[in-house]
Every structure is written in C-alpha cells, then in structure tokens.
Design a protein around this motif. Structure first.
Motif, PDB file in Angstrom:
ATOM      1  N   ARG A 293       0.843  -1.192   0.000  1.00 32.30           N
ATOM      2  CA  ARG A 293       0.000   0.000   0.000  1.00 32.30           C
ATOM      3  C   ARG A 293       0.882   1.247   0.000  1.00 32.30           C
ATOM      4  N   GLY A 294       0.389   2.335  -0.631  1.00 31.74           N
ATOM      5  CA  GLY A 294       1.097   3.600  -0.554  1.00 31.74           C
ATOM      6  C   GLY A 294       2.012   3.860  -1.725  1.00 31.74           C
ATOM      7  N   LYS A 384       7.787  -7.647  13.557  1.00 32.56           N
ATOM      8  CA  LYS A 384       6.693  -7.765  12.585  1.00 32.56           C
ATOM      9  C   LYS A 384       5.675  -6.646  12.714  1.00 32.56           C
ATOM     10  N   TRP A 385       5.761  -5.864  13.790  1.00 35.32           N
ATOM     11  CA  TRP A 385       4.746  -4.859  14.068  1.00 35.32           C
ATOM     12  C   TRP A 385       5.134  -3.495  13.506  1.00 35.32           C
ATOM     13  N   LYS A 386       4.148  -2.832  12.940  1.00 36.45           N
ATOM     14  CA  LYS A 386       4.336  -1.485  12.421  1.00 36.45           C
ATOM     15  C   LYS A 386       3.132  -0.637  12.816  1.00 36.45           C
ATOM     16  N   LEU A 387       3.416   0.458  13.513  1.00 43.25           N
ATOM     17  CA  LEU A 387       2.367   1.392  13.911  1.00 43.25           C
ATOM     18  C   LEU A 387       2.513   2.674  13.113  1.00 43.25           C
ATOM     19  N   ILE A 388       1.415   3.094  12.479  1.00 42.57           N
ATOM     20  CA  ILE A 388       1.401   4.322  11.696  1.00 42.57           C
ATOM     21  C   ILE A 388       0.540   5.343  12.416  1.00 42.57           C
ATOM     22  N   GLY A 389       1.119   6.498  12.693  1.00 44.59           N
ATOM     23  CA  GLY A 389       0.377   7.582  13.309  1.00 44.59           C
ATOM     24  C   GLY A 389      -0.072   8.586  12.268  1.00 44.59           C
ATOM     25  N   ASP A 413       0.214  -9.350   6.982  1.00 42.88           N
ATOM     26  CA  ASP A 413      -0.519  -8.342   6.214  1.00 42.88           C
ATOM     27  C   ASP A 413       0.440  -7.312   5.622  1.00 42.88           C
ATOM     28  N   PRO A 414       1.282  -7.740   4.646  1.00 42.46           N
ATOM     29  CA  PRO A 414       2.244  -6.784   4.061  1.00 42.46           C
ATOM     30  C   PRO A 414       1.554  -5.649   3.307  1.00 42.46           C
ATOM     31  N   GLY A 415       0.301  -5.847   2.938  1.00 42.86           N
ATOM     32  CA  GLY A 415      -0.432  -4.796   2.252  1.00 42.86           C
ATOM     33  C   GLY A 415      -1.048  -3.780   3.191  1.00 42.86           C
TER      34      GLY A 415
END
Length: 445
Positions: A293-294, A384-389, A413-415
């Motif tokens: 995504r993006g 494995k965790w990614k947080l988007i603010g 969920d790579p997307g």
C-alpha cells in the motif's frame, strides 16, 4: 644510514600506494522515484530492465529494505548514516533560489569518509540537499560534481519549471554550464566515462544519483513505441519507457567499468530513493508497488520499501536474497567495513549489514526498532509490528482515514489492509512509546 632511511621511506610510500590501489572502488547507483516492484528481479512482468537486474541478480538482493518517503531526506540519510531528523533534513529542500535549508556542513558525509581514506570522490546527477554556501557537493566531500542542485529538471533544457521563477539548473563543480537540447541522462553517462578514463591512480567513490524515472517522464521514442505496441497503457507506458531508457544508461556505465577491467574491484550498490510518484506532474502514477500500500510522500510500505542490492564480483555472495530488515542509513557503515575504513559509528543510526550479507540466517532484525516521520505522519516499527500515526495514503489520495492510529502485522498483512490497533492495545502502547522516545532524541536541527 641516510641511504637506509631514504630507502625505508620509499618502501613505505610504495607500500601505501599498493594498499590504496587494492582498496575497492565504490559506485552507488541511486535511482529516483522507482517503485517497489519496478524491476524484473523484483517481480515486474511488463518491464525490460536487464542491466539493473544484472546488478541485483549478481549480488545480494534485499526484500525488506527501506529508505525515506521523499527525495532530500532519503539522500541525507544515505550520505550521513543517520535518520533524516538526526541529519537535520526532515523534509524536501525547497527548490527556490534562496533557502537556509539543506544538509549542513557539520554533518560528516560518506564522501568525506571516503576522501579521508584516500579516495577520489565524485558526484554525478541529482543533488537536492541544498544549494547555498556549505551545502553543495564540493563542500560536502566530493572532489568533482556534475548535475542539478534542485529536485528535478527538464532533461533537455535543464530548467526547473515547477515553481516560479523558472531557473536553469546545471552545474559542474559549482559553475553553471549549458548543454541545451542534450539529454541529461546521456550527459551524466558522458561525465562518468570521462572521470573513469582520467581518474588518478587511487580508489574512487562515485555517487551516481540518477533523476529517473522521476517526472518529467522523458524516455526515448523507441521505448515508448515498444511499450505501446505491447499494450501498456497510460501512464504506465510513459513511466516504463523512461525506466527502460535509464536501464540502458546503467548498462553503458557497467560496460565502461568492465572495459576498464574495474568490475572485480568495484562494489556496486543499487537502490531507489523512495517509492513511485502519484503526483499530478507524474501523471498521477505509472509506477508499481506490487502488494504494498502507498507511494512516494507517505509512510506506508509502497512509499518507503524500495528495491536495493549490493554486488562485488567474486567477493560477496551472488544470486542471494536477504529478507532481513535494513535501511539506507546502513550503507555507510557497511561500505566502511568492506573498504577497511575506520569509522566512528557511535553517533550513526545505520548498522553494518555485513553479518546479514554473509549469512542468510543472521537475526531477522539487527536493531531493536526503527522510526520514520514525514510531516504529521509517523511510523514506529519493531519486528513484525508497524504502527502508523496520522495515516494518509498517497496511492489513494482521495481516501480519508477516520482513525489516527493504524497498527499492522507485516508478516501476515504486508499490504497493511487491516488495522489491529484495538485488538492489540499493549503493542499499540509499546510502539507509541517507542516513537515518543525516538522523537525526543531526534529533534530536527
């Protein structure tokens, strides 16, 4: 006694010269706005990219390699081994005649590192790190520089047209030069070949900073016709033609290195600076992020996960793939180690990738975590965790998020389609604290 002393000095000088000659050369090929999947070696089925693929397949290819979401911060991170905030370049340098923003002289650059180690250093192509005193390539460690200073130019007039007043932007060692009507990628190649033909008897570092396939899309008519005949539709046809044109330029550069018998003693790094553009000036697209995504200008994977590889014939593993997390700030300590250069890494955010390059089973994350920030959007990544603010998605510019936190498990969920913030509040809190601590320690200059 005097003769013996002179003989000793002569032998030391000869020895030093031999050591210098055996140090590897380094070429970094840095492409501009090339999508995460826009290479055959990265899964593209509609593109012709044999020369970039030759580098990627001839070395170690990274599948989880990250840069920054826009041009200037990405270049600052590459050349300093630091994240953009730490390097003092959190956003793009304005393309106006007078601005105080840019990469400050007190930052120690990769070019200065190589120059201090006895290398010739050359920059060819795009700069976009400031055009005021103390910020230009020749003042940042490069012995020789040819290219444009701002973010983009028309490839034939060499003018910057996208914000007034229009300005001519082509320089050699800080002096304006004019090559009206000549294709800028061809000029870059000509300058690189001239340097290689006339280089001194010592190792060199070349930062080959391409301005393609960044808009304006200006590929050759031959490639444009090829893709249209294959049924590639607008705007992919324009982007693809420019990408294959620049692939040919890279092929000519590789051939020059081979003709001069330099390839076996030259490390080649290949990387895009960020994801593909969906800006109006890029016809709202053309590039491809594959499953991600993006796009450029946002911190979803399609904006920051980029194609990247390193090759050194007969010295580094060939035809290898590495899935470990890495960032472009890692190149500076990696190259220092490969070239036997002493580098103080204590203040760097980058880490040497040598353990990962040499061992596909090396730990998945060779750092505790990493953070990005661009305008109001930010990311905290750990495992494995990614947080988007404050998320926004430049691949869907009309889409509006109704939440200010977007938590994903990249392994599943790579997307980045499913928000897990409510389901995993402890992970959310941990990553929010990670970003808060990082932000406090990396306030922009």
């Amino acid at each position: 006694m005097k003769f013996r002393k002179l003989l000793t000095i002569a032998l030391l000088l000869i020895s030093g010269a031999l050591i210098a000659q055996t140090k590897p050369n380094v070429v970094i090929i840095y492409t501009d706005d090339q999508g995460s999947r826009d290479l055959q070696s990265y899964g593209a089925t509609d593109l012709i990219t044999p020369n970039m693929d030759k580098i990627v397949n001839g070395g170690v290819r990274f599948t989880q390699f990250y840069a920054q979401a826009i041009c200037s911060p990405s270049r600052a991170s590459l050349l300093t081994g630091k994240n953009p905030q730490h390097a003092g370049v959190p956003g793009n340098i304005p393309s106006v005649p007078v601005t105080s923003k840019g990469l400050k002289g007190e930052q120690y650059t990769m070019a200065e590192m190589f120059k201090d180690a006895g290398y010739q250093t050359v920059h060819i192509g795009k700069w976009h790190l400031g055009d005021q005193e103390g910020m230009l390539p020749n003042e940042q460690g490069f012995d020789y520089s040819f290219g444009h200073h701002v973010g983009c130019i028309d490839n034939f007039s060499h003018f910057y047209y996208w914000r007034g007043p229009n300005r001519h932007d082509l320089y050699r060692n800080g002096k304006e030069v004019f090559y009206d009507g000549q294709f800028f990628p061809d000029l870059m190649l000509k300058e690189a070949k001239s340097f290689l033909d006339n280089m001194e008897d010592k190792p060199f570092f070349m930062f080959y900073a391409m301005n393609s396939p960044h808009y304006p899309y200006q590929g050759t008519l031959e490639w444009l016709n090829y893709y249209r005949e294959k049924g590639v539709v607008y705007p992919r046809d324009l982007y693809a033609a420019f990408l294959s044109t620049h692939d040919e330029i890279i092929g000519d550069l590789l051939k020059k290195l081979e003709d001069l018998k330099l390839m076996e003693n030259t490390i080649i790094v290949f990387q895009s600076d960020n994801g593909h553009s969906t800006e109006e000036r890029a016809h709202h697209g053309g590039g491809n992020a594959g499953p991600y995504r993006g796009a450029k200008q946002c911190l979803f994977e399609g904006g920051i996960r980029v194609p990247a590889a390193i090759a050194w014939k007969n010295k580094l593993p060939a035809g290898q793939v590495r899935d470990q997390f890495a960032v472009n700030a890692d190149w500076m300590p990696t190259l220092a180690e490969l070239c036997g250069i002493q580098l103080d890494t204590e203040t760097l955010d980058g880490k040497s990738l040598i353990p990962v390059i040499n061992n596909s089973q090396s730990e998945t994350m060779h750092r505790d975590g990493y953070c990005w920030q661009l305008n109001d959007m930010w990311v905290a990544r750990k495992g494995k965790w990614k947080l988007i603010g404050n998320p926004y998605d430049t691949s869907m510019r009309d889409y509006k998020f109704t939440v200010d936190r977007w938590l994903v498990n990249l392994e599943k969920d790579p997307g980045e389609t499913t928000n897990l913030a409510e389901k995993y509040p402890k992970v959310l809190a941990e990553l929010e604290k990670q970003f808060s601590d990082w932000q406090e320690n990396n306030k922009s200059n």
